[in-house]
Write a protein that holds these residues in place. Sequence first.
Motif, PDB file in Angstrom:
ATOM      1  N   UNK A 195     -43.010 -64.873 138.341  1.00 58.20           N
ATOM      2  CA  UNK A 195     -42.797 -66.116 137.620  1.00 58.20           C
ATOM      3  C   UNK A 195     -43.564 -65.803 136.522  1.00 58.20           C
ATOM      4  N   UNK A 196     -43.107 -66.420 135.354  1.00 60.58           N
ATOM      5  CA  UNK A 196     -44.014 -66.391 134.158  1.00 60.58           C
ATOM      6  C   UNK A 196     -45.365 -66.908 134.290  1.00 60.58           C
ATOM      7  N   UNK A 197     -46.246 -66.451 133.858  1.00 64.31           N
ATOM      8  CA  UNK A 197     -47.823 -66.426 134.014  1.00 64.31           C
ATOM      9  C   UNK A 197     -48.321 -66.446 132.548  1.00 64.31           C
ATOM     10  N   UNK A 198     -49.249 -67.215 132.173  1.00 67.11           N
ATOM     11  CA  UNK A 198     -50.050 -67.419 130.969  1.00 67.11           C
ATOM     12  C   UNK A 198     -51.533 -67.433 131.099  1.00 67.11           C
ATOM     13  N   UNK A 199     -52.185 -66.814 130.305  1.00 66.57           N
ATOM     14  CA  UNK A 199     -53.792 -66.812 130.380  1.00 66.57           C
ATOM     15  C   UNK A 199     -54.397 -66.514 128.945  1.00 66.57           C
ATOM     16  N   UNK A 200     -55.504 -67.224 128.711  1.00 62.50           N
ATOM     17  CA  UNK A 200     -56.105 -67.168 127.213  1.00 62.50           C
ATOM     18  C   UNK A 200     -57.353 -66.526 127.271  1.00 62.50           C
ATOM     19  N   UNK A 201     -57.718 -66.018 125.988  1.00 60.94           N
ATOM     20  CA  UNK A 201     -59.024 -65.382 126.018  1.00 60.94           C
ATOM     21  C   UNK A 201     -59.538 -65.480 124.425  1.00 60.94           C
ATOM     22  N   UNK A 202     -60.566 -65.617 124.350  1.00 58.66           N
ATOM     23  CA  UNK A 202     -61.245 -65.722 123.142  1.00 58.66           C
ATOM     24  C   UNK A 202     -61.188 -64.618 122.341  1.00 58.66           C
ATOM     25  N   UNK A 203     -60.994 -64.672 121.018  1.00 58.28           N
ATOM     26  CA  UNK A 203     -60.803 -63.574 120.079  1.00 58.28           C
ATOM     27  C   UNK A 203     -61.808 -63.860 118.789  1.00 58.28           C
ATOM     28  N   UNK A 204     -62.727 -63.269 118.815  1.00 63.92           N
ATOM     29  CA  UNK A 204     -63.604 -63.244 117.614  1.00 63.92           C
ATOM     30  C   UNK A 204     -63.635 -62.228 116.461  1.00 63.92           C
ATOM     31  N   UNK A 205     -63.130 -62.901 115.370  1.00 65.97           N
ATOM     32  CA  UNK A 205     -62.796 -61.691 114.390  1.00 65.97           C
ATOM     33  C   UNK A 205     -64.047 -61.869 113.398  1.00 65.97           C
ATOM     34  N   UNK A 206     -64.449 -60.727 112.677  1.00 66.09           N
ATOM     35  CA  UNK A 206     -65.386 -60.835 111.627  1.00 66.09           C
ATOM     36  C   UNK A 206     -64.619 -60.138 110.272  1.00 66.09           C
ATOM     37  N   UNK A 207     -65.162 -60.318 109.074  1.00 59.46           N
ATOM     38  CA  UNK A 207     -64.918 -60.151 107.952  1.00 59.46           C
ATOM     39  C   UNK A 207     -64.670 -58.139 107.726  1.00 59.46           C
ATOM     40  N   UNK A 208     -63.774 -58.118 106.983  1.00 57.75           N
ATOM     41  CA  UNK A 208     -63.365 -56.609 106.712  1.00 57.75           C
ATOM     42  C   UNK A 208     -63.946 -56.228 105.625  1.00 57.75           C
ATOM     43  N   UNK A 209     -64.608 -54.900 105.560  1.00 56.38           N
ATOM     44  CA  UNK A 209     -65.305 -54.431 104.471  1.00 56.38           C
ATOM     45  C   UNK A 209     -64.181 -54.105 103.167  1.00 56.38           C
ATOM     46  N   UNK A 210     -64.532 -54.162 102.301  1.00 56.14           N
ATOM     47  CA  UNK A 210     -63.760 -53.519 101.091  1.00 56.14           C
ATOM     48  C   UNK A 210     -63.977 -51.732 101.165  1.00 56.14           C
ATOM     49  N   UNK A 211     -62.951 -51.159 100.697  1.00 58.30           N
ATOM     50  CA  UNK A 211     -62.884 -49.709 100.709  1.00 58.30           C
ATOM     51  C   UNK A 211     -63.771 -49.200  99.411  1.00 58.30           C
ATOM     52  N   UNK A 212     -63.828 -47.701  99.402  1.00 61.02           N
ATOM     53  CA  UNK A 212     -64.713 -47.080  98.309  1.00 61.02           C
ATOM     54  C   UNK A 212     -63.794 -47.260  96.935  1.00 61.02           C
ATOM     55  N   UNK A 213     -63.714 -48.233  96.491  1.00 59.40           N
ATOM     56  CA  UNK A 213     -63.026 -48.715  95.145  1.00 59.40           C
ATOM     57  C   UNK A 213     -63.811 -48.000  94.167  1.00 59.40           C
ATOM     58  N   UNK A 214     -63.327 -47.221  93.248  1.00 63.20           N
ATOM     59  CA  UNK A 214     -63.967 -46.371  92.242  1.00 63.20           C
ATOM     60  C   UNK A 214     -63.277 -46.767  90.629  1.00 63.20           C
ATOM     61  N   UNK A 215     -64.012 -46.949  89.754  1.00 60.39           N
ATOM     62  CA  UNK A 215     -63.469 -46.966  88.432  1.00 60.39           C
ATOM     63  C   UNK A 215     -63.922 -45.781  87.564  1.00 60.39           C
ATOM     64  N   UNK A 216     -63.085 -44.923  86.965  1.00 59.31           N
ATOM     65  CA  UNK A 216     -63.395 -44.004  85.912  1.00 59.31           C
ATOM     66  C   UNK A 216     -63.928 -44.346  84.711  1.00 59.31           C
ATOM     67  N   UNK A 217     -64.451 -43.619  84.155  1.00 51.49           N
ATOM     68  CA  UNK A 217     -65.020 -43.823  82.652  1.00 51.49           C
ATOM     69  C   UNK A 217     -63.843 -44.069  81.851  1.00 51.49           C
ATOM     70  N   UNK A 218     -64.215 -45.123  80.921  1.00 50.98           N
ATOM     71  CA  UNK A 218     -63.170 -45.867  80.146  1.00 50.98           C
ATOM     72  C   UNK A 218     -63.590 -45.648  78.542  1.00 50.98           C
ATOM     73  N   UNK A 219     -62.518 -44.917  77.787  1.00 54.08           N
ATOM     74  CA  UNK A 219     -62.775 -44.530  76.336  1.00 54.08           C
ATOM     75  C   UNK A 219     -61.668 -45.247  75.449  1.00 54.08           C
ATOM     76  N   UNK A 220     -62.349 -46.084  74.775  1.00 56.64           N
ATOM     77  CA  UNK A 220     -61.325 -46.683  73.502  1.00 56.64           C
ATOM     78  C   UNK A 220     -62.012 -46.411  72.447  1.00 56.64           C
ATOM     79  N   UNK A 221     -61.067 -46.750  71.323  1.00 56.37           N
ATOM     80  CA  UNK A 221     -61.414 -46.660  69.806  1.00 56.37           C
ATOM     81  C   UNK A 221     -61.847 -47.966  69.354  1.00 56.37           C
ATOM     82  N   UNK A 222     -62.730 -47.872  68.051  1.00 53.26           N
ATOM     83  CA  UNK A 222     -63.019 -49.230  67.734  1.00 53.26           C
ATOM     84  C   UNK A 222     -61.960 -49.949  67.395  1.00 53.26           C
TER      85      UNK A 222
END
Length: 337
Positions: A195-222
């Motif tokens: 026979x089909x049977x169902x049950x429930x459980x509480x799921x607690x989610x927390x925020x995900x961190x961002x990764x190691x995102x990096x920007x390289x040096x930027x060079x432009x002319x005047x």
Amino acid sequence: MDKRIKYNNNKNSTLSNKLNSSINPIKLTSPLLIKDLENTTVVNFTYNGSVINQTTPDANKTVAVNYTFKDVGVKTVNINYPILMGNNITLTVDVLKDNVSMEIMNINETKSAGKLNVEVFIKDSKNNTVNDGFIIFKINGKTIKEQYNSSKTLKVAVVDGCAKLSYNLYNFDNKTVLGCGVYNLEVKYISENYNTQSANKTLNLVKTKLGDNQLGPIRVKVNENAKIKMTLTDEFGNFLKGENTVIIRINGRTQIRQEIKNGKLDVILDTANFSAKKYTINMAISSNNRYEDVYRIPTTLTIIKRNAILNIDNTTTHTNGKTTNTCNSERYRWNSS
């Protein structure tokens, strides 16, 4: 004669729909069986053309049989013994679905875009492990789908009484990731033999961190604008999903505040009027209910001087009252100051 008997396993019946289960004998006590039976009479039980049991009556002139059916449905067992002079008694048995019990192991705190690991243990009404059927999972009523086929429900097989789920929540929704908070995890067991049977459980989610995102040096002319183009990722290496606010400051002054989708950042910084020198850039990603914030991603912006170009194509000279035209194609460069 035809005698229909209905039973299931929670009634301590012999004929069970389960493999590898402990079976308690069902005593066939119909008066037709008791009449004229002798203790030495051999009784044959036949199913699908094969003898499944041979036994003799006990002191009460009743017989018992042990047999396990492999599936549910209406089964016909033929019973015969010599005293009936070759006549058979037909026993029609409805093999009914058994009930199961489920135990969901405690679920550890899970990241909103991380792995959801769940173990579910299934036992039948006699506390035997079940080796049949599958389990589907729902989060707040929404069914978890297969990772590479969002139209197909994810089914986790029950093996040796256990179903193990390891699911990447990043794939739960194509448009976004789940926010932090408390959710209801529904576990549903489905089988042809139970026979089909169902049950429930509480799921607690927390925020995900961002990764190691990096920007390289930027060079432009005047007199040029600077450009930043990148795709932001989370701590698991996945591209961000949904909307996030990005703030870019140059030397502490806000230049850009912009909503981006799915981590795709493509902005132009208004630096055309900046002087030729080095600047500090800090980029921040604001927090929301899905991702933790990143206070700053630093880099530098260097505005460099342009090279001046002087073209001398023609010169005219005057010598002793005479005019001379000379064709030149010289180019001269120097840094403007």
